[in-house]
Design an enzyme around this catalytic site. Structure first.
Site, PDB file in Angstrom:
ATOM      1  N   ASP A 184       0.840  -1.207   0.000  1.00  0.00           N
ATOM      2  CA  ASP A 184       0.000   0.000   0.000  1.00  0.00           C
ATOM      3  C   ASP A 184       0.877   1.260   0.000  1.00  0.00           C
ATOM      4  O   ASP A 184       0.571   2.245  -0.676  1.00  0.00           O
ATOM      5  CB  ASP A 184      -0.932   0.008   1.222  1.00  0.00           C
ATOM      6  CG  ASP A 184      -1.815  -1.236   1.256  1.00  0.00           C
ATOM      7  OD1 ASP A 184      -2.338  -1.615   0.194  1.00  0.00           O
ATOM      8  OD2 ASP A 184      -1.962  -1.831   2.334  1.00  0.00           O
ATOM      9  N   HIS A 211      -5.573  -3.564   5.475  1.00  0.00           N
ATOM     10  CA  HIS A 211      -5.191  -3.883   4.092  1.00  0.00           C
ATOM     11  C   HIS A 211      -6.376  -4.462   3.323  1.00  0.00           C
ATOM     12  O   HIS A 211      -6.378  -5.629   2.952  1.00  0.00           O
ATOM     13  CB  HIS A 211      -3.996  -4.846   4.074  1.00  0.00           C
ATOM     14  CG  HIS A 211      -3.596  -5.214   2.677  1.00  0.00           C
ATOM     15  ND1 HIS A 211      -3.035  -4.310   1.800  1.00  0.00           N
ATOM     16  CD2 HIS A 211      -3.719  -6.367   1.988  1.00  0.00           C
ATOM     17  CE1 HIS A 211      -2.823  -4.898   0.642  1.00  0.00           C
ATOM     18  NE2 HIS A 211      -3.228  -6.151   0.720  1.00  0.00           N
TER      19      HIS A 211
HETATM   20  N1  LIG Z   1      -0.395  -8.420   1.833  1.00  0.00           N
HETATM   21  C1  LIG Z   1      -0.446  -8.039   0.585  1.00  0.00           C
HETATM   22  O1  LIG Z   1      -0.262  -6.849   0.280  1.00  0.00           O
HETATM   23  C2  LIG Z   1      -0.677  -9.028  -0.514  1.00  0.00           C
HETATM   24  C3  LIG Z   1      -0.387  -8.681  -1.841  1.00  0.00           C
HETATM   25  C4  LIG Z   1      -0.573  -9.622  -2.838  1.00  0.00           C
HETATM   26  C5  LIG Z   1      -1.076 -10.888  -2.514  1.00  0.00           C
HETATM   27  N2  LIG Z   1      -1.352 -11.189  -1.236  1.00  0.00           N
HETATM   28  C6  LIG Z   1      -1.851 -12.520  -0.858  1.00  0.00           C
HETATM   29  O2  LIG Z   1      -0.768 -13.458  -0.865  1.00  0.00           O
HETATM   30  C7  LIG Z   1      -1.282 -14.778  -1.046  1.00  0.00           C
HETATM   31  C8  LIG Z   1      -0.499 -15.526  -2.098  1.00  0.00           C
HETATM   32  O3  LIG Z   1      -0.659 -14.921  -3.365  1.00  0.00           O
HETATM   33  P1  LIG Z   1       0.075 -15.546  -4.666  1.00  0.00           P
HETATM   34  O4  LIG Z   1      -0.282 -14.674  -5.799  1.00  0.00           O
HETATM   35  O5  LIG Z   1       1.496 -15.830  -4.375  1.00  0.00           O
HETATM   36  O6  LIG Z   1      -0.718 -16.936  -4.779  1.00  0.00           O
HETATM   37  P2  LIG Z   1      -0.241 -18.269  -5.530  1.00  0.00           P
HETATM   38  O7  LIG Z   1      -1.421 -19.151  -5.644  1.00  0.00           O
HETATM   39  O8  LIG Z   1       0.502 -17.927  -6.774  1.00  0.00           O
HETATM   40  O9  LIG Z   1       0.810 -18.898  -4.515  1.00  0.00           O
HETATM   41  C9  LIG Z   1       0.441 -19.368  -3.264  1.00  0.00           C
HETATM   42  C10 LIG Z   1       1.377 -20.490  -2.895  1.00  0.00           C
HETATM   43  O10 LIG Z   1       1.001 -20.946  -1.607  1.00  0.00           O
HETATM   44  C11 LIG Z   1       1.199 -22.344  -1.589  1.00  0.00           C
HETATM   45  N3  LIG Z   1       0.448 -22.945  -0.493  1.00  0.00           N
HETATM   46  C12 LIG Z   1      -0.874 -23.217  -0.383  1.00  0.00           C
HETATM   47  N4  LIG Z   1      -1.127 -23.807   0.788  1.00  0.00           N
HETATM   48  C13 LIG Z   1       0.061 -23.900   1.443  1.00  0.00           C
HETATM   49  C14 LIG Z   1       0.452 -24.423   2.695  1.00  0.00           C
HETATM   50  N5  LIG Z   1      -0.429 -24.987   3.536  1.00  0.00           N
HETATM   51  N6  LIG Z   1       1.751 -24.359   3.036  1.00  0.00           N
HETATM   52  C15 LIG Z   1       2.663 -23.786   2.198  1.00  0.00           C
HETATM   53  N7  LIG Z   1       2.352 -23.300   0.999  1.00  0.00           N
HETATM   54  C16 LIG Z   1       1.062 -23.350   0.629  1.00  0.00           C
HETATM   55  C17 LIG Z   1       0.726 -22.808  -2.955  1.00  0.00           C
HETATM   56  O11 LIG Z   1       1.234 -24.112  -3.256  1.00  0.00           O
HETATM   57  C18 LIG Z   1       1.303 -21.706  -3.843  1.00  0.00           C
HETATM   58  O12 LIG Z   1       2.578 -22.045  -4.321  1.00  0.00           O
HETATM   59  C19 LIG Z   1      -2.760 -14.575  -1.384  1.00  0.00           C
HETATM   60  O13 LIG Z   1      -3.527 -14.809  -0.232  1.00  0.00           O
HETATM   61  C20 LIG Z   1      -2.852 -13.120  -1.796  1.00  0.00           C
HETATM   62  O14 LIG Z   1      -4.122 -12.586  -1.612  1.00  0.00           O
HETATM   63  C21 LIG Z   1      -1.162 -10.288  -0.234  1.00  0.00           C
HETATM   64  O1  LIG Z   2      -5.615  -7.304  -4.030  1.00  0.00           O
HETATM   65  C1  LIG Z   2      -5.302  -8.435  -3.668  1.00  0.00           C
HETATM   66  O2  LIG Z   2      -6.121  -9.356  -3.570  1.00  0.00           O
HETATM   67  C2  LIG Z   2      -3.868  -8.749  -3.378  1.00  0.00           C
HETATM   68  C3  LIG Z   2      -3.206  -7.764  -2.464  1.00  0.00           C
HETATM   69  O3  LIG Z   2      -3.866  -7.637  -1.257  1.00  0.00           O
HETATM   70  C4  LIG Z   2      -2.973  -6.435  -3.120  1.00  0.00           C
HETATM   71  O4  LIG Z   2      -3.201  -5.413  -2.469  1.00  0.00           O
HETATM   72  O5  LIG Z   2      -2.504  -6.412  -4.272  1.00  0.00           O
END
Ligand SMILES: NC(=O)c1ccc[n+]([C@@H]2O[C@H](COP(=O)([O-])OP(=O)(O)OC[C@H]3O[C@@H](n4cnc5c(N)ncnc54)[C@H](O)[C@@H]3O)[C@@H](O)[C@H]2O)c1
Ligand SMILES: O=C(O)C[C@H](O)C(=O)O
Length: 349
Positions: A184, A211
């Site tokens: 953010d 967030h």
């Molecule tokens: N905080 C933030 O600002 C922010 C920003 C972007 C994404 N996210 C979040 O991050 C998360 C991941 O996003 P992504 O795009 O990498 O998803 P993705 O699906 O590409 O990757 C997620 C990974 O987690 C693994 N996984 C699932 N269950 C698991 C477990 N029990 N133990 C270990 N690994 C496990 C999967 O195998 C996969 O490789 C989502 O929840 C997304 O919303 C948060």
């Molecule tokens: O928007 C989402 O679901 C992923 C993450 O929280 C973001 O802010 O990009």
């Protein structure tokens, strides 16, 4: 010998707002480098892979532990060939989770499902709450003193879930649990620089609250370098764009997930700040979603000073504009209900 890519990463870390870039200039083999073990859970995912790369490039990391339920051996082998200090080990399947966590100073959690168009972050709760709960149960067992950087959404609920899991296990230390809201801040800086026409590398914008949607509250009244070139409408548009930044990416990816590359960058910046804090570098300040008394809400994102034990000080909000004061009051009910949802889940499961 350091590569030019690494030098540019280092300069990005330096510009990120942590006032301690000089540490990143040290050579990899410096005898002064303390051992620092970082574990990434979900390392083979969209965020996990580039984040693993960036942490491998961070000269403060001596051991990098990559864990996922699928695909870790390939990612670990790939990243391990990079000629930087960190020794990389890959761990696949649940039986190896304990080994992946042992001795970790920092655990970064991007495990879980991402959004598709039309979904809110809260729509991820049913799947990600269970994932986060089981990973945190393992953290409590294998590395109870580690700093936890929670990326998995909905952060407004997954952080309270983690706190309850740690409380149940008797290992909760509120100074060591962080919801990563750096993306953010990264977005607010980029969008503000574009509108205010100031050099992006010099920009700082605190982002407080939580967030998700309106709980993300950028404080453009405190943005630096200050400008009076932006009127109320422009500030409102910048605020909306920061709040909807995640959705902008989800829609552009059209079903192929949410922000991964910018998130990996943001996650690497935040983990770097935690490492510097652990190493005793003074005056490391980043925004993060932490246990807080800044408002009446039990968790809240604001500027946090990082130190050897994690949170050294949760900083107050500073003076808010009338627009920001209204935004703050408006976000509280939604943020409180997401926090309560997480706590209720963890208590019931
Ligand atoms: N905080 C933030 O600002 C922010 C920003 C972007 C994404 N996210 C979040 O991050 C998360 C991941 O996003 P992504 O795009 O990498 O998803 P993705 O699906 O590409 O990757 C997620 C990974 O987690 C693994 N996984 C699932 N269950 C698991 C477990 N029990 N133990 C270990 N690994 C496990 C999967 O195998 C996969 O490789 C989502 O929840 C997304 O919303 C948060
Ligand atoms: O928007 C989402 O679901 C992923 C993450 O929280 C973001 O802010 O990009």
């Amino acid at each position: 010998m350091r590569t030019s890519l690494l030098r540019s990463m280092e300069s990005a870390f330096r510009r990120s707002g942590s006032r301690s870039g000089h540490l990143l200039h040290r050579s990899f083999a410096s005898a002064a480098t303390p051992e620092r073990r970082v574990a990434i859970l979900g390392a083979a995912g969209g965020i996990g892979q580039p984040l693993s790369l960036l942490m491998k490039l961070n000269p403060l990391v001596t051991h990098l532990s990559l864990y996922d339920i699928a695909g870790t051996p390939g990612v670990a082998a790939d990243v391990s060939h990079i000629n930087t200090l960190a020794e990389v080990k890959g761990f696949a399947a649940e039986q190896q989770l304990g080994q992946a966590l042992e001795g970790a100073d920092i655990v970064i959690i991007p495990a879980g499902v991402p959004r598709k168009p039309g979904m809110t972050r809260d729509d991820l709760f049913n799947i990600n709450a269970g994932i986060v709960k089981s990973l945190c149960t393992a953290i409590a067992k294998y590395c109870p003193n580690a700093i936890v950087n929670m990326i998995s959404n909905p952060v407004n609920s997954t952080v309270p879930i983690a706190s309850e899991v740690f409380k149940k296990a008797g290992t909760y230390d509120e100074k060591k649990l962080f919801g990563v809201t750096t993306l953010d801040v990264v977005r607010a800086k980029t969008f503000y620089a574009g509108k205010a026409k100031v050099p992006v590398a010099e920009v700082n914008v605190p982002v407080v609250g939580g967030h998700a949607g309106i709980t993300i509250l950028p404080l453009f009244s405190q943005a630096t370098p200050a400008t009076n070139a932006l009127g109320d409408e422009e500030i409102h548009a910048l605020t909306k764009r920061t709040q909807d930044g995640g959705t902008e990416v989800v829609e552009a990816k059209a079903g192929k997930g949410s922000a991964t590359l910018s998130m990996a960058y943001a996650g690497a910046i935040f983990a770097d700040a935690c490492l510097k804090g652990l190493n005793g570098v003074p005056d490391i300040v980043e925004c993060s979603f932490v246990q807080s008394t800044v408002t009446e809400l039990p968790f809240f994102a604001s500027k946090v000073r990082l130190g050897k034990n994690g949170v050294e000080e949760v900083l107050g909000l500073g003076p808010l504009s009338e627009y920001e004061k209204r935004g703050l009051e408006a976000l509280k009910p939604e943020l409180m209900s997401s926090i309560e949802k997480g706590i209720k889940f963890a208590k019931a499961n």
